[in-house]
Motif scaffolding. Structure first.
Motif, PDB file in Angstrom:
ATOM      1  N   ASN A 312     -10.058 -23.359  -4.100  1.00 20.54           N
ATOM      2  CA  ASN A 312      -8.961 -24.329  -4.148  1.00 20.54           C
ATOM      3  C   ASN A 312      -9.332 -25.664  -3.520  1.00 20.54           C
ATOM      4  OD1 ASN A 312      -8.688 -23.950  -1.317  1.00 20.54           O
ATOM      5  ND2 ASN A 312      -7.291 -22.233  -1.663  1.00 20.54           N
ATOM      6  N   HIS A 313     -10.551 -25.736  -2.946  1.00 18.49           N
ATOM      7  CA  HIS A 313     -11.019 -26.988  -2.363  1.00 18.49           C
ATOM      8  C   HIS A 313     -12.539 -27.013  -2.431  1.00 18.49           C
ATOM      9  CE1 HIS A 313     -11.816 -30.207   0.570  1.00 18.49           C
ATOM     10  NE2 HIS A 313     -10.609 -30.628   0.267  1.00 18.49           N
ATOM     11  N   PRO A 314     -13.148 -28.162  -2.766  1.00 19.33           N
ATOM     12  CA  PRO A 314     -14.606 -28.221  -2.915  1.00 19.33           C
ATOM     13  C   PRO A 314     -15.369 -27.916  -1.634  1.00 19.33           C
ATOM     14  CG  PRO A 314     -13.637 -30.426  -2.986  1.00 19.33           C
ATOM     15  CD  PRO A 314     -12.507 -29.460  -3.095  1.00 19.33           C
ATOM     16  N   GLU A 315     -14.721 -28.045  -0.488  1.00 19.09           N
ATOM     17  CA  GLU A 315     -15.357 -27.730   0.781  1.00 19.09           C
ATOM     18  C   GLU A 315     -15.849 -26.280   0.811  1.00 19.09           C
ATOM     19  OE1 GLU A 315     -14.065 -29.488   4.953  1.00 19.09           O
ATOM     20  OE2 GLU A 315     -12.873 -27.729   4.453  1.00 19.09           O
ATOM     21  N   LYS A 316     -15.239 -25.418  -0.010  1.00 14.32           N
ATOM     22  CA  LYS A 316     -15.560 -23.988   0.012  1.00 14.32           C
ATOM     23  C   LYS A 316     -16.688 -23.605  -0.938  1.00 14.32           C
ATOM     24  CE  LYS A 316     -10.800 -22.808   1.288  1.00 14.32           C
ATOM     25  NZ  LYS A 316      -9.581 -22.055   0.932  1.00 14.32           N
ATOM     26  N   PHE A 317     -17.152 -24.545  -1.728  1.00  9.93           N
ATOM     27  CA  PHE A 317     -18.194 -24.238  -2.705  1.00  9.93           C
ATOM     28  C   PHE A 317     -19.504 -23.768  -2.062  1.00  9.93           C
ATOM     29  CE2 PHE A 317     -16.189 -26.837  -6.255  1.00  9.93           C
ATOM     30  CZ  PHE A 317     -16.144 -25.786  -7.156  1.00  9.93           C
ATOM     31  N   GLY A 318     -19.964 -24.520  -1.065  1.00  6.45           N
ATOM     32  CA  GLY A 318     -21.288 -24.265  -0.506  1.00  6.45           C
ATOM     33  C   GLY A 318     -21.478 -22.866   0.041  1.00  6.45           C
ATOM     34  N   GLU A 319     -20.638 -22.490   1.004  1.00  3.47           N
ATOM     35  CA  GLU A 319     -20.784 -21.168   1.619  1.00  3.47           C
ATOM     36  C   GLU A 319     -20.462 -20.061   0.616  1.00  3.47           C
ATOM     37  OE1 GLU A 319     -22.096 -20.476   4.530  1.00  3.47           O
ATOM     38  OE2 GLU A 319     -22.412 -22.642   4.796  1.00  3.47           O
TER      39      GLU A 319
END
Length: 669
Positions: A312-319
């Motif tokens: 729901n937010h791009p901040e969560k893509f990496g991990e």
């Protein structure tokens, strides 16, 4: 190199009706067989790519092999690189693999056409506000050739982090060589996604921007095909938003990919605009739902069912991708040499009815639409809706990249009662015997005797569509006593035709701003896109970039917040745009706290922080403001906010910032 299969237009669409071949301008004379899908491999840029800049002033930093620029009629040198008088001259002497077009929107189509004529393999157009009908005409040309691939328009471009090749204006500090392929509609959301993968230590292989316009030269499925074949790409991220069916097409491709692949690359996705009001234009020219388009929840669920891991937010893509990759056998270190470093080798859809109010600035009133029809000798008898009414919509098919006629027996254009028929932009006449007219009449259950009247109505709509540069024309009609009469209409016209090119002034004059939302009109004067949201919204939002602004509202809502507005500063956040935005937001008495979510790309975060502080002081604001700054010089910017002595709260994490602004809006500390 594997030849990639061409895209299908979708099972629900009737075949594209083409005009006579002699009506279409052809450019690829070197090959008898022409298929635009053959240009997909041209997206595989890297260290080998020789780039021509049409209108360049960019530096040569980061290693992009710029071979020159073009200035019509001028030959010389700039930044120690040759300046050619034409693209043809550049092609003859420099042999570029790609051309980056940085000219304004009103000149973009001409520049693209010149590049197609010169058979430049890859053309990247970054400008927004390119008139829609200019792009429709270009796509009718692109379909006749197999040499040139287009990325854009209205996009930050394409970049190979491995091959150190940037064709666009992406913020380079966010990028790092790695193994994640990213394709996105939104620029700022793609930067957030890139930053997330960089922070996670994954980096990027190739990042392709689809762009936020109605018609994209390269779409999600095109990019997914490239990522599938690319040995440098180990994981894939897709960033979509409201408008069109590209996400649904991607879901179909992903479903097939997982079915036929033994060890598939993990795919993650995000859909922006899940909280967008139905029918509103949310910043991007293409971020609106046309008749027959799926809604954002349908897109989300389709991608999820297909096997994409949703965030729901791009901040969560990496991990999230790190976790997925840890469960898949990696080909890293296998000795394969990636294409980016090689030398060049020779669901049920939500519908929008006629009665739905939209906020496009060039939607005109019904009586004005009916007057235009009367001028085109169409019989009009305005009246209330009846059970025997039929409905027609002439609009854009974003997958077929062409105009399309939708004929329906339902005002809501429900799937079961409608037929969607794309046709060539070069079409001139619609006779009663035209297959499009026959298909529409069959869907509407009109007798053969009515086909002539239907053809006359469609011909009039088509003439208005092209001459007035419309993006949607909808009519409600009735056939009785051998007469086809129009009883209602809703017409929308392309604002870019007026704003960037000065065309269609007579249509633009029909707009009455006195009847529009005052805050939205005021924001527009400063180049800001502001949408006032209904309900109990207590959080004002200020964001740079339409996709990021949509996602900010989505994510705050998921956290339990209630947003009062959508606000896109237009990709920049200067002190003046911030000041104007604050003024507009605080004019809404519902707002108890403001959330500023800025990604500093080409504009540094410390400069943005200075603008926020100045604007806050100049306006003597008392409403608490939570600021999340990410991107270039983010630490310096956050420090400036924290040490300002003002009721400004600086955060790095979106989760923490969201919790703080929601607490402040609820009266907390």
């Amino acid at each position: 190199m594997t030849r990639l299969s061409s895209l299908t237009a979708g099972a629900r669409r009737a075949p594209l009706l083409r005009a006579s071949v002699k009506q279409i301008k052809h450019f690829s004379s070197s090959s008898r067989y022409c298929d635009y899908a053959d240009t997909l491999p041209n997206l595989k840029i890297g260290a080998h790519t020789r780039v021509l800049f049409q209108g360049f002033t960019e530096s040569l930093a980061w290693g992009t092999k710029i071979v020159g620029g073009v200035k019509p009629g001028v030959e010389g040198e700039h930044l120690r690189l040759p300046v050619f008088p034409s693209v043809k001259a550049a092609q003859d002497r420099a042999k570029p693999d790609a051309s980056a077009i940085y000219v304004p929107g009103n000149q973009t189509a001409k520049a693209i056409e010149e590049a197609i004529e010169a058979e430049i393999p890859l053309v990247v157009a970054v400008a927004e506000h390119v008139p829609l009908h200019d792009i429709l005409r270009l796509h009718s040309i692109l379909k006749t050739q197999s040499k040139t691939r287009l990325v854009g328009a209205n996009c930050p471009g394409i970049i190979s982090a491995i091959g150190k090749c940037r064709i666009g204006f992406q913020p380079l500090p966010c990028f790092a060589p790695g193994n994640i392929g990213i394709v996105a509609k939104s620029g700022t959301l793609s930067y957030e996604t890139v930053a997330s993968t960089t922070r996670a230590g994954l980096g990027q292989s190739l990042c392709i921007s689809m762009g936020g316009d109605l018609l994209a030269g390269t779409n999600f499925v095109d990019a997914l095909k490239i990522f599938e074949e690319d040995p440098d790409t180990e994981g894939i991220m897709l960033v979509g938003e409201i408008g069109g069916t590209a996400e649904m097409d991607a879901a179909e491709w992903i479903t097939d990919y997982y079915r036929r692949t033994a060890n598939p690359k993990p795919i993650m996705a995000l859909v922006g605009g899940r909280q967008a009001p139905p029918g509103r234009i949310m910043g991007h020219a293409g971020a609106w739902t046309a008749p027959g388009d799926p809604g954002p929840e349908e897109k989300y669920k389709a991608l999820e069912r297909a096997g994409a891991v949703m965030v729901n937010h791009p901040e969560k893509f990496g991990e999230g991708m790190k976790t997925l990759l840890s469960g898949r056998s990696s080909s890293l270190g296998s000795g394969k040499r990636g294409l980016h470093t090689m030398r060049r080798a020779t669901p049920q859809s939500r519908r929008v009815s006629l009665q739905k109010t939209q906020a496009r600035t060039l939607y005109i009133k019904q009586f004005q639409a009916l007057d235009i029809l009367k001028e085109n000798v169409i019989f009009v008898n305005e009246g209330a809706q009846s059970a025997s009414d039929l409905f027609l919509s002439l609009t854009i098919d974003r997958t077929a990249l062409s105009p399309t006629l939708i004929a329906s027996s339902s005002a809501g254009f429900e799937l079961s009662s409608s037929v969607r028929i794309p046709f060539a932009y070069t079409t001139e006449q619609f006779s009663a015997q035209n297959p499009l007219i026959e298909a529409a009449a069959g869907r509407l259950q009109l007798p053969a005797s009515a086909q002539e009247k239907l053809a006359e109505l469609v011909q009039a709509l088509w003439q208005i569509f092209k001459e007035k540069e419309a993006f949607v024309l909808e009519v409600r009609a009735n056939y009785a006593s051998e007469t086809l009469e129009v009883r209602g209409a809703r017409f929308g016209f392309d604002d870019a035709a007026f704003r960037s090119s000065g065309r269609q002034e007579d249509v633009h004059k029909l707009r009455n701003v006195a009847e529009e939302v005052p805050e939205e009109v005021e924001a527009e004067k400063g180049g800001i896109v502001y949408v006032k949201l209904e309900g109990e919204g207590s959080i004002g939002t200020l964001v740079n970039g339409a996709g990021l602004a949509m996602n900010t509202v989505d994510a705050l809502s998921i956290h339990g917040g209630h947003c009062a507005n959508f606000l896109d500063t237009g990709g920049k956040a200067t002190s003046e745009t911030v000041k104007s935005s604050f003024r507009i937001i605080t004019s809404d008495s519902r707002v108890k706290a403001i959330f500023v979510n800025i990604f500093g790309g080409l504009t540094r975060c410390d400069m943005i922080a200075e603008g926020i502080i100045m604007a806050f002081r100049d306006l003597n604001m008392s409403v608490p403001v939570v600021v999340r700054l990410r991107g270039t010089n983010e630490e310096s910017g956050q420090k400036m906010i924290s040490e300002s002595g003002l009721p400004l709260h600086a955060f790095d994490s979106f989760e923490d910032a969201a919790k703080k602004v929601i607490s402040l809006a609820q009266g907390g500390q």
